[in-house]
Design a protein around this motif. Structure first.
Motif, PDB file in Angstrom:
ATOM      1  N   THR A 140       2.815  -0.446  10.289  1.00 47.20           N
ATOM      2  CA  THR A 140       2.258  -1.184   9.150  1.00 47.20           C
ATOM      3  C   THR A 140       3.164  -1.047   7.925  1.00 47.20           C
ATOM      4  OG1 THR A 140       0.029  -0.828  10.027  1.00 47.20           O
ATOM      5  CG2 THR A 140       0.210  -1.439   7.705  1.00 47.20           C
ATOM      6  N   HIS A 141       3.723   0.144   7.736  1.00 43.81           N
ATOM      7  CA  HIS A 141       4.647   0.369   6.617  1.00 43.81           C
ATOM      8  C   HIS A 141       5.849  -0.570   6.700  1.00 43.81           C
ATOM      9  CE1 HIS A 141       7.039   2.678   3.682  1.00 43.81           C
ATOM     10  NE2 HIS A 141       8.049   2.529   4.532  1.00 43.81           N
ATOM     11  N   ALA A 159       0.373   3.501  11.489  1.00 45.72           N
ATOM     12  CA  ALA A 159       0.678   3.537  10.062  1.00 45.72           C
ATOM     13  C   ALA A 159       2.155   3.226   9.810  1.00 45.72           C
ATOM     14  CB  ALA A 159       0.311   4.905   9.485  1.00 45.72           C
ATOM     15  N   LEU A 161      -2.166   4.836   3.060  1.00 50.79           N
ATOM     16  CA  LEU A 161      -1.945   4.464   4.450  1.00 50.79           C
ATOM     17  C   LEU A 161      -2.243   5.648   5.374  1.00 50.79           C
ATOM     18  CD1 LEU A 161      -0.965   2.100   6.221  1.00 50.79           C
ATOM     19  CD2 LEU A 161       1.360   2.994   5.971  1.00 50.79           C
ATOM     20  N   PHE A 184      -5.127  -5.403   7.817  1.00 47.24           N
ATOM     21  CA  PHE A 184      -3.827  -5.537   7.171  1.00 47.24           C
ATOM     22  C   PHE A 184      -3.213  -6.924   7.351  1.00 47.24           C
ATOM     23  CE2 PHE A 184      -4.156  -0.894   7.653  1.00 47.24           C
ATOM     24  CZ  PHE A 184      -3.865  -0.504   6.356  1.00 47.24           C
ATOM     25  N   ARG A 230       2.008   5.211   0.587  1.00 45.39           N
ATOM     26  CA  ARG A 230       1.996   5.983   1.825  1.00 45.39           C
ATOM     27  C   ARG A 230       0.778   6.906   1.909  1.00 45.39           C
ATOM     28  NH1 ARG A 230       7.633   8.631   3.526  1.00 45.39           N
ATOM     29  NH2 ARG A 230       8.235   6.563   2.779  1.00 45.39           N
ATOM     30  N   LYS A 258      -5.993   6.181   5.681  1.00 41.40           N
ATOM     31  CA  LYS A 258      -6.604   5.198   6.572  1.00 41.40           C
ATOM     32  C   LYS A 258      -6.292   5.521   8.034  1.00 41.40           C
ATOM     33  CE  LYS A 258      -7.148   1.301   3.435  1.00 41.40           C
ATOM     34  NZ  LYS A 258      -8.623   1.339   3.599  1.00 41.40           N
ATOM     35  N   MET A 267       0.843  -1.193   0.000  1.00 40.85           N
ATOM     36  CA  MET A 267       0.000   0.000   0.000  1.00 40.85           C
ATOM     37  C   MET A 267       0.877   1.241   0.000  1.00 40.85           C
ATOM     38  SD  MET A 267      -2.821   1.181   2.844  1.00 40.85           S
ATOM     39  CE  MET A 267      -3.880  -0.197   2.401  1.00 40.85           C
TER      40      MET A 267
END
Length: 354
Positions: A115-116, A112, A6, A41, A3, A9, A1
């Motif tokens: 998750t990245h 975020a 992300l 995710f 940035r 979200k 996904m």
């Protein structure tokens, strides 16, 4: 996904968190929302009470661990609110709502960021993210309680609003109860040992006392008398006056040292309530700090307390938003602060994680 998606979200998650009352000890539904993020995710997670946490995909027990932490509880809205504290809405670039600044913006930005990096390989640290409960009231199931149930942590970023500047130190806190004694009597009769009059000299002592050791990052220890209580009726001289003293401790002293100094020197009886809330710091030349400095960030010492006080490792306080907005009426965070916060978190970790 990418940035941008992300970040969008993350902002949507913040709006959801704002809409759910989550006072300390009552965070069940915000914990559910955080679970839903990880489920979306496909990130495995755990939940202990209302603490929600997850590890990066390629966890390696031989590597040190970086903790990303912020909290999802809030204080109660004060009576000066003119807006619905649970109605997230944006005006002039400001996202309003209780917990938007303290510390929802930080939390969703760290979510975020985690998750990245979740599926990244060959990082030099493991990454552990913890969305913790009961930070605002240092409750019985807050981060301090949770830590023994987590993998050992070597360094941490604690998400609190710092305008994305590097708070490399944080003052600790010791609260003292003090008693100034005297002779009780009828107000109509002479009394050379009036506890209230005796308190004048004691208050002057607390006002003028200076702790010797200062700190480059945190300055002097700050001691403040914040409460005073005495007497029951107009014609009775009380036997004692009770004081509360708030001491913000720099990193030149331990809380135990502060207690020893005051017990030895104060001109009244004095007793600490607890010694757990120690000051925190991270070395200025730590690779995490150096990565932030390389991006134009500046360092400073924070006077406010956070879950850093629960950590024994080196820790950095860092996050979008402004601490002066915390616990204020009509709390808000700028949307661009979240966007910039996620971008800077990621860039700082790119420079740190290798």
């Amino acid at each position: 996904m990418n940035r941008t998606t992300l970040t969008e979200k993350a902002i949507d998650l913040l709006k959801q968190l704002i809409s759910i009352p989550s006072f300390s000890g009552e965070e069940d539904r915000t914990a559910d929302a955080l679970e839903a993020w990880f489920q979306h995710f496909d990130i495995p997670f755990e939940r202990i009470r209302n603490n929600v946490f997850a590890k990066n995909k390629h966890w390696d027990h031989s590597k040190p661990t970086l903790l990303l932490n912020s909290h999802h509880d809030t204080v109660r809205p004060n009576k000066a609110y003119t807006r619905d504290p649970f109605h997230p809405h944006t005006e002039d670039g400001k996202l309003y709502g209780l917990g938007s600044n303290d510390a929802g913006g930080c939390l969703v930005s760290l979510m975020a960021t985690f998750t990245h990096f979740y599926a990244s390989e060959n990082l030099n640290h493991n990454i552990l993210i913890v969305a913790s409960m009961e930070e605002e009231n240092a409750g019985p199931h807050s981060l301090r309680w949770l830590l023994p149930q987590l993998p050992p942590v070597d360094v941490a970023i604690v998400g609190e609003p710092t305008l994305m500047q590097l708070a490399i130190a944080e003052k600790g806190l010791v609260v003292f109860d003090a008693v100034v004694k005297g002779t009780p009597s009828h107000a109509a009769h002479p009394n050379d040992n009036n506890a209230i009059y005796n308190t004048i000299e004691v208050l002057q002592w607390f006002k003028n006392y200076k702790f010797e050791k200062t700190s480059e990052a945190l300055g002097d220890v700050k001691m403040t008398v914040t409460q005073i209580n005495a007497g029951t009726q107009h014609n009775v001289v009380p036997s004692q006056v009770e004081l509360v003293i708030d001491v913000r401790v720099n990193d030149a002293y331990s809380n135990q040292e502060i207690a020893h100094v005051l017990k030895a020197g104060a001109p009244c009886e004095i007793k600490e309530r607890g010694l757990k809330l120690n000051s925190s710091k991270i070395d200025k030349d730590h690779p995490l700090v150096r990565s932030g400095l390389a991006l134009g960030r500046t360092t400073y010492g924070s006077p406010t307390l956070s879950d850093q006080a629960a950590l024994t490792c080196q820790s950095l306080k860092l996050g979008p938003g402004d601490s002066t907005r915390s616990h204020s009426a009509d709390e808000y965070i700028y949307v661009h602060e979240i966007e910039e916060g996620i971008d800077l978190y990621i860039k700082i970790l790119e420079g740190f994680l290798g």
